[in-house]
Design an enzyme around this catalytic site. Structure first.
Site, PDB file in Angstrom:
ATOM      1  N   GLU A  97       8.376  -1.633  18.149  1.00 25.58           N
ATOM      2  CA  GLU A  97       7.426  -1.986  17.087  1.00 25.58           C
ATOM      3  C   GLU A  97       6.115  -2.468  17.716  1.00 25.58           C
ATOM      4  OE1 GLU A  97       7.881  -1.137  14.096  1.00 25.58           O
ATOM      5  OE2 GLU A  97       9.924  -1.474  13.408  1.00 25.58           O
ATOM      6  N   THR A 132       4.289   0.661  19.076  1.00 25.20           N
ATOM      7  CA  THR A 132       3.618   1.441  18.022  1.00 25.20           C
ATOM      8  C   THR A 132       2.428   0.667  17.463  1.00 25.20           C
ATOM      9  OG1 THR A 132       5.337   0.701  16.496  1.00 25.20           O
ATOM     10  CG2 THR A 132       5.483   2.973  17.269  1.00 25.20           C
ATOM     11  N   TRP A 185       0.843  -1.202   0.000  1.00 29.73           N
ATOM     12  CA  TRP A 185       0.000   0.000   0.000  1.00 29.73           C
ATOM     13  C   TRP A 185       0.876   1.249   0.000  1.00 29.73           C
ATOM     14  CZ3 TRP A 185       0.552   3.501   3.934  1.00 29.73           C
ATOM     15  CH2 TRP A 185       1.000   3.038   5.170  1.00 29.73           C
ATOM     16  N   ASP A 215       1.606  -2.969   9.713  1.00 27.75           N
ATOM     17  CA  ASP A 215       3.036  -2.902   9.353  1.00 27.75           C
ATOM     18  C   ASP A 215       3.898  -3.068  10.608  1.00 27.75           C
ATOM     19  OD1 ASP A 215       2.501  -2.318   6.700  1.00 27.75           O
ATOM     20  OD2 ASP A 215       3.679  -0.464   6.647  1.00 27.75           O
ATOM     21  N   GLU A 216       3.521  -2.351  11.664  1.00 22.12           N
ATOM     22  CA  GLU A 216       4.319  -2.386  12.899  1.00 22.12           C
ATOM     23  C   GLU A 216       4.384  -3.815  13.450  1.00 22.12           C
ATOM     24  OE1 GLU A 216       5.796   0.258  13.080  1.00 22.12           O
ATOM     25  OE2 GLU A 216       4.542   2.061  13.047  1.00 22.12           O
ATOM     26  N   HIS A 265       6.859  -5.813  11.484  1.00 25.97           N
ATOM     27  CA  HIS A 265       8.223  -5.423  11.855  1.00 25.97           C
ATOM     28  C   HIS A 265       8.600  -5.975  13.231  1.00 25.97           C
ATOM     29  CE1 HIS A 265       7.784  -1.689   9.004  1.00 25.97           C
ATOM     30  NE2 HIS A 265       7.911  -2.827   8.355  1.00 25.97           N
ATOM     31  N   GLU A 290       8.650   2.023   6.582  1.00 29.36           N
ATOM     32  CA  GLU A 290       8.291   2.934   7.673  1.00 29.36           C
ATOM     33  C   GLU A 290       8.010   4.344   7.171  1.00 29.36           C
ATOM     34  OE1 GLU A 290       7.802   2.870  10.928  1.00 29.36           O
ATOM     35  OE2 GLU A 290       8.105   0.743  11.249  1.00 29.36           O
ATOM     36  N   GLU A 323       6.839   9.183  13.934  1.00 31.42           N
ATOM     37  CA  GLU A 323       7.094   8.486  12.664  1.00 31.42           C
ATOM     38  C   GLU A 323       8.002   9.322  11.756  1.00 31.42           C
ATOM     39  OE1 GLU A 323       6.256   5.474  11.790  1.00 31.42           O
ATOM     40  OE2 GLU A 323       4.672   4.899  13.202  1.00 31.42           O
ATOM     41  N   HIS A 366       4.518   5.704   6.816  1.00 35.68           N
ATOM     42  CA  HIS A 366       3.663   5.996   7.974  1.00 35.68           C
ATOM     43  C   HIS A 366       3.534   7.492   8.243  1.00 35.68           C
ATOM     44  CE1 HIS A 366       4.767   1.721   9.589  1.00 35.68           C
ATOM     45  NE2 HIS A 366       4.130   1.691   8.434  1.00 35.68           N
TER      46      HIS A 366
HETATM   47 FE   FE2 Z   1       7.755   0.725  13.233  1.00 31.30          FE
HETATM   48 FE   FE2 Z   2       5.968   3.286  11.882  1.00 31.20          FE
END
Ligand code: FE2
Ligand code: FE2
Length: 315
Positions: A154, A157, A23, A186-187, A190, A101, A66, A104
């Site tokens: 991670e 967040t 995305w 996403d976090e 990660h 990242e 971020e 974000h």
């Molecule tokens: Fe992150």
């Molecule tokens: Fe992030």
């Protein structure tokens, strides 16, 4: 680092997404090339009306955190065992992680800009300050401490973006809820990556890894934006108001901090590690007793109710 780095291609495949199908911020924002753009912006602005003062402040703080990505990338690049000139291995991981990242802050910033709820200039000043001020998180250049920190962060967040997603939905702002939701996922990917690096190190160097974990928890995991400030406000003070607002909203709380620490103890199976030297055993015992101790302290701390006027909020 060489041991974990050998399998970095497989880790990238597992924990990062191919760029072409990933995305992008634009997927969640009004399309500027369309005739309907202005109408969509109008709807976006209306949708943010019910978001509370604390909520907007927390979202601004999250966005600035971020946006301070240059600090995180340069810190990771400086880790022992990373050779910037080498296009393979760790350098590839760090660059690709940074690339993911970077979306974000980009997405949140554009959303906030369009919302009309934020004094963007004040926010941008804070962002520039935070990048200029850097951070002091107590890891040094040590990969073990770095990976404890990134695993923890991670997850932290993930929690906070997940909560802002839920609160946005409750306030009738579905687009923002989706935005925070995709960032949160996403976090989580990660977090899984950094946790797997720690697991791999635990296989070959358990005592030193457990000692690094203990050291980081004794120092407390400070948030990457702990130097956050606004014009005319002393360094760190804005951060404490931001974190109070996050506590009040239940976006990120002391309880979350303890839960994350505990989840790491479980995921890494710290209690069951047996091949430790004396110092490693003491570190393991300290870590295993930590959640209970922290919970006792947390029961006694109160969340400040003081409402603080952030310069970031449009009047
Ligand atoms: Fe992150
Ligand atoms: Fe992030």
């Amino acid at each position: 680092m060489r041991f974990v780095g050998e399998k970095i291609d497989a880790s990238m495949e597992e924990f990062l997404k191919p760029i072409e199908t990933n995305w992008q911020p634009t997927d969640f924002l009004p399309d500027t090339t369309k005739e309907t753009f202005l109408e969509e912006v109008k709807l976006l602005r209306e949708s943010t009306r019910e978001l509370s003062y604390d909520y907007v402040a927390v979202l601004v703080g999250d966005t600035i955190t971020e946006e301070a990505l240059p600090t995180y990338e340069s810190w990771l690049m400086d880790m022992e065992g990373v050779t910037q000139g080498d296009p393979h291995g760790w350098t590839r991981w760090i660059r690709s992680w940074t690339a993911e990242e970077n979306r974000h802050g980009d997405l949140l910033n554009k959303f906030l800009y369009l919302s009309g709820r934020v004094n963007m200039r004040a926010m941008e000043v804070s962002t520039q300050y935070l990048i200029a001020d850097g951070f002091d998180i107590g890891t040094g250049r040590d990969p073990y401490r770095n990976f404890i920190y990134t695993s923890f962060q991670e997850l932290a967040t993930n929690v906070s973006h997940r909560r802002t997603a839920t609160l946005a939905k409750q306030a009738g702002c579905t687009q923002l809820s989706k935005i925070c939701g995709v960032i949160a996922s996403d976090e989580m990917r990660h977090a899984k990556a950094y946790k797997s690096f720690v697991s791999q190190i635990l296989e070959v160097d358990p005592s030193e890894m457990v000692l690094a974990f203990e050291d980081m928890m004794r120092k407390k995991i400070v948030m990457p934006a702990h130097f956050l400030r606004e014009t005319g406000v002393k360094i760190g003070q804005t951060f404490s108001h931001f974190s109070d607002a996050a506590q009040r909203l239940g976006v990120y709380t002391t309880q979350d901090y303890i839960d994350i620490a505990e989840s790491l103890l479980v995921d890494w199976n710290i209690g069951a590690i047996t091949d430790l030297n004396d110092a490693g055993q003491r570190a393991r015992d300290y870590l295993m007793a930590l959640p209970t101790r922290l919970r006792r302290v947390a029961e006694r701390t109160k969340v400040p109710t003081l409402e603080y006027p952030f310069s970031w909020i449009a009047s």
